[in-house]
Design a protein around this motif. Structure first.
Motif, mmCIF file in Angstrom:
data_model
loop_
_atom_site.group_PDB
_atom_site.id
_atom_site.type_symbol
_atom_site.label_atom_id
_atom_site.label_comp_id
_atom_site.label_asym_id
_atom_site.label_seq_id
_atom_site.Cartn_x
_atom_site.Cartn_y
_atom_site.Cartn_z
ATOM 1 N N ALA A 25 28.799 88.560 -16.556
ATOM 2 C CA ALA A 25 27.446 88.052 -16.785
ATOM 3 C C ALA A 25 26.426 89.175 -16.824
ATOM 4 N N ASP A 26 26.682 90.246 -16.058
ATOM 5 C CA ASP A 26 25.747 91.366 -16.047
ATOM 6 C C ASP A 26 25.766 92.142 -17.350
ATOM 7 N N GLU A 27 26.861 92.033 -18.117
ATOM 8 C CA GLU A 27 26.964 92.728 -19.395
ATOM 9 C C GLU A 27 26.331 91.938 -20.535
ATOM 10 N N TYR A 28 26.217 90.638 -20.351
ATOM 11 C CA TYR A 28 25.839 89.765 -21.464
ATOM 12 C C TYR A 28 24.488 90.116 -22.097
ATOM 13 N N PRO A 29 23.438 90.403 -21.312
ATOM 14 C CA PRO A 29 22.137 90.667 -21.961
ATOM 15 C C PRO A 29 22.168 91.801 -22.979
ATOM 16 N N GLY A 30 23.070 92.761 -22.814
ATOM 17 C CA GLY A 30 23.154 93.873 -23.766
ATOM 18 C C GLY A 30 24.249 93.717 -24.797
ATOM 19 N N THR A 31 24.819 92.518 -24.895
ATOM 20 C CA THR A 31 25.946 92.299 -25.810
ATOM 21 C C THR A 31 25.472 91.808 -27.162
ATOM 22 N N ALA A 32 25.817 92.532 -28.208
ATOM 23 C CA ALA A 32 25.551 92.094 -29.580
ATOM 24 C C ALA A 32 26.714 91.234 -30.048
ATOM 25 N N VAL A 33 26.393 90.177 -30.779
ATOM 26 C CA VAL A 33 27.403 89.238 -31.261
ATOM 27 C C VAL A 33 27.390 89.233 -32.780
ATOM 28 N N GLU A 34 28.555 89.437 -33.369
ATOM 29 C CA GLU A 34 28.693 89.354 -34.821
ATOM 30 C C GLU A 34 29.746 88.306 -35.166
ATOM 31 N N VAL A 35 29.391 87.398 -36.062
ATOM 32 C CA VAL A 35 30.316 86.390 -36.570
ATOM 33 C C VAL A 35 30.588 86.700 -38.032
ATOM 34 N N SER A 36 31.857 86.891 -38.358
ATOM 35 C CA SER A 36 32.277 87.137 -39.740
ATOM 36 C C SER A 36 33.044 85.921 -40.239
ATOM 37 N N VAL A 37 32.620 85.366 -41.363
ATOM 38 C CA VAL A 37 33.314 84.238 -41.980
ATOM 39 C C VAL A 37 34.128 84.782 -43.147
ATOM 40 N N LEU A 38 35.421 84.507 -43.112
ATOM 41 C CA LEU A 38 36.341 85.120 -44.063
ATOM 42 C C LEU A 38 36.547 84.257 -45.299
ATOM 43 N N GLY A 39 36.652 84.927 -46.443
ATOM 44 C CA GLY A 39 37.163 84.286 -47.630
ATOM 45 C C GLY A 39 38.683 84.245 -47.565
ATOM 46 N N TYR A 62 27.332 87.975 -39.838
ATOM 47 C CA TYR A 62 26.019 87.727 -39.249
ATOM 48 C C TYR A 62 25.983 88.376 -37.876
ATOM 49 N N THR A 63 24.979 89.225 -37.653
ATOM 50 C CA THR A 63 24.895 89.977 -36.409
ATOM 51 C C THR A 63 23.591 89.674 -35.685
ATOM 52 N N ASP A 64 23.720 89.347 -34.404
ATOM 53 C CA ASP A 64 22.580 89.162 -33.515
ATOM 54 C C ASP A 64 22.608 90.323 -32.535
ATOM 55 N N LEU A 65 21.695 91.263 -32.704
ATOM 56 C CA LEU A 65 21.724 92.498 -31.923
ATOM 57 C C LEU A 65 21.058 92.296 -30.567
ATOM 58 N N ALA A 66 21.728 91.535 -29.711
ATOM 59 C CA ALA A 66 21.283 91.332 -28.328
ATOM 60 C C ALA A 66 19.825 90.915 -28.278
ATOM 61 N N GLY A 67 19.499 89.871 -29.061
ATOM 62 C CA GLY A 67 18.157 89.310 -29.008
ATOM 63 C C GLY A 67 17.234 89.806 -30.106
ATOM 64 N N GLU A 68 17.688 90.791 -30.913
ATOM 65 C CA GLU A 68 16.860 91.272 -32.005
ATOM 66 C C GLU A 68 17.042 90.366 -33.214
ATOM 67 N N ASP A 69 16.432 90.737 -34.338
ATOM 68 C CA ASP A 69 16.482 89.898 -35.525
ATOM 69 C C ASP A 69 17.912 89.760 -36.038
ATOM 70 N N MET A 70 18.192 88.592 -36.634
ATOM 71 C CA MET A 70 19.497 88.324 -37.230
ATOM 72 C C MET A 70 19.675 89.166 -38.491
ATOM 73 N N LEU A 71 20.848 89.782 -38.621
ATOM 74 C CA LEU A 71 21.195 90.538 -39.811
ATOM 75 C C LEU A 71 22.354 89.866 -40.501
ATOM 76 N N ALA A 72 22.266 89.743 -41.821
ATOM 77 C CA ALA A 72 23.356 89.160 -42.602
ATOM 78 C C ALA A 72 23.897 90.220 -43.551
#
Length: 230
Positions: A122-136, A214-224
């Motif tokens: 849980a202590d790592e989560y605030p600095g964790t960036a999440v990227e979701v890739s949808v595959l063809g 799609y990347t959410d940089l730990a609370g920053e703007d969404m990047l596609a």
């Protein structure tokens, strides 16, 4: 790349990134016991997180108001990074369950089941960036040698799957950013598959695929990012 309607990145709507990354983040937050505040209504309404102990909703039984594309079978990878360093990455190469469930389960597995890392704290989560890739849908690449495969690949666009016997491994298109040289890219992929990096066997087969990431940089703007044919 040949489009497959059962697994097509082109079918995603404009708000797909916010919805899919929202599903991934909500899965992690529920597992970690983190209370989400200010959650976008679109994310809350479309899908609750599907964690490891929650049964999947039957395809076609969709919740009223949930967009149909979330209930279509889809393949995804979820990648977690902290400070640019990999913290977990798990995914599906073929579409065999609803995309909403695939993203949620891969988010859970990337955070807590990737054997290369300890479970996310849980202590790592605030600095964790999440990227979701949808595959063809993967398509075969006819290549008898490594040089023939390199000639057919599109660096920066193609994800690659290598198979040899019971060995299999993949690199997402994003890996080209770290390994732009095709020879080094394939050597690293062979090593990942547990194969000799300097040897190409006649039984080796290759497939390629594209993604929308799609990347959410730990609370920053969404990047596609579209890693596919233009």
């Amino acid at each position: 790349m040949t489009k497959n309607d059962d697994q097509a990145v082109d079918a995603l709507p404009g708000d797909a990134g916010a919805v899919l990354v929202g599903i991934a983040r909500r899965t992690l937050e529920e597992e970690l016991g983190i209370e989400r505040t200010g959650s976008p209504a679109s994310t809350r309404d479309h899908e609750p997180a599907v964690t490891s102990d929650v049964e999947a909703t039957t395809v076609g039984s969709g919740r009223p108001g949930r967009p149909a594309w979330l209930d279509r079978d889809g393949a995804s990878f979820v990648t977690l990074t902290i400070g640019g360093a990999l913290r977990g990455c798990i995914g599906s190469l073929t579409a065999y369950r609803p995309l909403r469930e695939d993203v949620a389960r891969n988010a859970h597995n990337a955070a807590f089941e990737d054997p290369r890392f300890p479970p996310l704290g849980a202590d790592e989560y605030p600095g964790t960036a999440v990227e979701v890739s949808v595959l063809g849908a993967p398509e075969p690449v006819p290549a008898r040698t490594e040089d023939e495969l390199i000639a057919a690949l599109r660096p920066g666009t193609d994800g690659v799957i290598l198979r040899e016997g019971h060995h299999r491994a993949t690199f997402l298109p994003q890996v080209w950013e770290q390994l732009p040289d095709p020879h080094e890219f394939l050597q690293a992929l062979r090593h990942k598959a547990g194969l000799r990096a300097d040897r190409w066997a006649g039984s080796t087969t290759a497939e390629r695929y594209t993604v929308t990431a799609y990347t959410d940089l730990a609370g920053e703007d969404m990047l596609a990012h579209d890693h596919k044919d233009s």
